[in-house]
Design a protein around this motif. Structure first.
Motif, PDB file in Angstrom:
ATOM      1  N   ASP A  18       0.835  -1.190   0.000  1.00  0.00           N
ATOM      2  CA  ASP A  18       0.000   0.000   0.000  1.00  0.00           C
ATOM      3  C   ASP A  18       0.869   1.239   0.000  1.00  0.00           C
ATOM      4  N   THR A  20       1.932   5.077   0.603  1.00  0.00           N
ATOM      5  CA  THR A  20       1.689   6.163   1.547  1.00  0.00           C
ATOM      6  C   THR A  20       2.229   7.459   0.958  1.00  0.00           C
ATOM      7  N   TYR A  21       1.890   8.570   1.617  1.00  0.00           N
ATOM      8  CA  TYR A  21       2.371   9.855   1.117  1.00  0.00           C
ATOM      9  C   TYR A  21       3.890   9.962   1.250  1.00  0.00           C
ATOM     10  N   GLU A  23       6.014   7.477   0.635  1.00  0.00           N
ATOM     11  CA  GLU A  23       6.537   6.803  -0.551  1.00  0.00           C
ATOM     12  C   GLU A  23       6.352   7.649  -1.805  1.00  0.00           C
ATOM     13  N   THR A 115      -1.571  12.900   0.445  1.00  0.00           N
ATOM     14  CA  THR A 115      -1.948  11.497   0.305  1.00  0.00           C
ATOM     15  C   THR A 115      -1.457  10.945  -1.025  1.00  0.00           C
ATOM     16  N   SER A 243       0.525  10.908  11.291  1.00  0.00           N
ATOM     17  CA  SER A 243       0.604  11.011   9.830  1.00  0.00           C
ATOM     18  C   SER A 243       1.308   9.790   9.244  1.00  0.00           C
ATOM     19  N   ASP A 246      -1.177   6.866   9.591  1.00  0.00           N
ATOM     20  CA  ASP A 246      -2.259   6.979   8.617  1.00  0.00           C
ATOM     21  C   ASP A 246      -1.768   6.810   7.182  1.00  0.00           C
ATOM     22  N   GLY A 247      -0.521   7.213   6.957  1.00  0.00           N
ATOM     23  CA  GLY A 247      -0.015   7.209   5.589  1.00  0.00           C
ATOM     24  C   GLY A 247      -0.441   8.433   4.821  1.00  0.00           C
ATOM     25  N   THR A 248      -1.056   9.390   5.520  1.00  0.00           N
ATOM     26  CA  THR A 248      -1.474  10.658   4.924  1.00  0.00           C
ATOM     27  C   THR A 248      -1.315  11.752   5.978  1.00  0.00           C
ATOM     28  N   GLN A 316      -9.698   4.245  10.873  1.00  0.00           N
ATOM     29  CA  GLN A 316      -8.750   4.649   9.831  1.00  0.00           C
ATOM     30  C   GLN A 316      -9.217   4.102   8.494  1.00  0.00           C
ATOM     31  N   PRO A 319      -6.636   2.106   2.226  1.00  0.00           N
ATOM     32  CA  PRO A 319      -6.112   2.750   1.019  1.00  0.00           C
ATOM     33  C   PRO A 319      -7.036   2.548  -0.167  1.00  0.00           C
TER      34      PRO A 319
END
Length: 326
Positions: A18, A20-21, A23, A115, A243, A246-248, A316, A319
């Motif tokens: 998945d 994330t921001y 990456e 995101t 953050s 969450d990945g964002t 949460q 994705p």
């Protein structure tokens, strides 16, 4: 190149994972020197271009007196609303610098600072707002009123307050979103090019965020307690950690706005940067003294409650589609 959409996966180099921001920092043009150049552009547009433009805008609206007031950083001389707007106008230029750096230097969508998905989840932003606004203003705000009622005064000029509300909503949103895009967006992404370790990614923006606020009046009044709890630990470290989880940066954007809009509309400390630095915003309540110890210790309760709401009451989001420039 054309934007390619995939379902919940990063298009190249991370299949089966998945995105994330963080990456997304590896999308577009991402060599280390581009982040250095990006920082130069951000500060040039924010400080130099903004520093030239804001006094001239003040002159157009207020003449020589307004120009002189801005040049000596005496925002109070511009009045409550004028001073509030002038103090935050620089964030418009910092925001422009960030957008220029991401689109031209890195050649990717500015949305990737928030995101890796195709769209920003404003629902998650709203959840962050509620999850922080409720505990911080009930515990740190209302609790302070019960302990120190003599330091509170009510603003009876409700007409001015009502006129101020839409202005505050707009300019505080610009300020807090710009800070999130920079500290938890651009800084974290740039740091990930150096080292992807999550502890490192959390500490870098937290340290820079705390250092950038050392000149705030609250830092001088509250000493190390305020610097550690109110700048490094909570806004800097905790908001960065959520953050990364969450990945964002959606949750942090909502949280930051909730934190600052309360300080500009509900309860302001006289002479504080939260209330408008050299100019005090017409908040409903004004506190004559900054209670550093209570404010710092209340964060020990606010943060767990915030996390319980953000990840217990609100779930949460999983994705969804992400965009990748090849």
């Amino acid at each position: 190149m054309r934007i390619k959409a995939t379902q919940g996966k990063q298009g190249s180099g991370a299949e089966g994972k998945d995105a994330t921001y963080v990456e997304a920092a590896g999308w577009g043009k991402y060599r280390w020197w581009r982040y250095v150049l990006g920082l130069v552009i951000i500060f040039f547009v924010g400080l130099v271009v903004g520093g030239i433009a804001i006094p001239r805008i003040a002159f157009l609206f207020g003449g020589q007196e307004a120009l002189a007031a801005v040049n000596r950083l005496d925002y109070a001389a511009l009045g409550l609303v004028g001073g509030f707007v002038a103090f935050r106008a620089s964030f418009l230029f910092f925001l422009a610098g960030i957008l220029i750096a991401v689109t031209l230097i890195h050649q990717r969508h500015p949305r990737t600072l928030v995101t890796a998905r195709e769209k920003i989840s404003w629902r998650r932003v709203g959840q962050g707002f509620v999850a922080w606004f409720v505990p911080v203003w009930l515990i740190a705000g209302l609790g302070q009123y019960f302990l120190y009622p003599d330091t509170f005064s009510f603003n009876f000029d409700l007409t001015t307050f009502a006129l101020f509300v839409p202005i505050a909503l707009i300019f505080v949103a610009i300020q807090t979103t710009t800070e999130e895009l920079f500290f938890r967006g651009y800084i974290v992404q740039g740091a990930s090019i150096v080292w992807s370790n999550r502890v490192f990614l959390a500490l870098v923006p937290a340290t820079i965020f705390a250092l950038s606020h050392l000149l705030n009046p609250e830092a001088s009044a509250g000493g190390w307690l305020t610097v550690f709890f109110n700048y490094f630990l909570v806004p800097g470290l905790v908001w960065t950690v959520v953050s990364l989880i969450d990945g964002t940066t959606e949750l942090a954007i909502g949280v930051h706005f909730a934190n600052n809009i309360g300080g500009n509309l509900l309860m302001g400390v006289a002479g504080s940067a939260v209330a408008g630095s050299a100019v005090t915003a017409p908040t409903l309540f004004t506190v004559s003294k900054f209670h550093a110890t209570y404010t710092a210790l209340s964060m020990l309760i606010v943060v767990p409650v915030f996390l319980a709401i953000a990840y217990g009451v609100f779930k949460q989001e999983s994705p969804q589609s992400v965009s990748q420039s090849h």
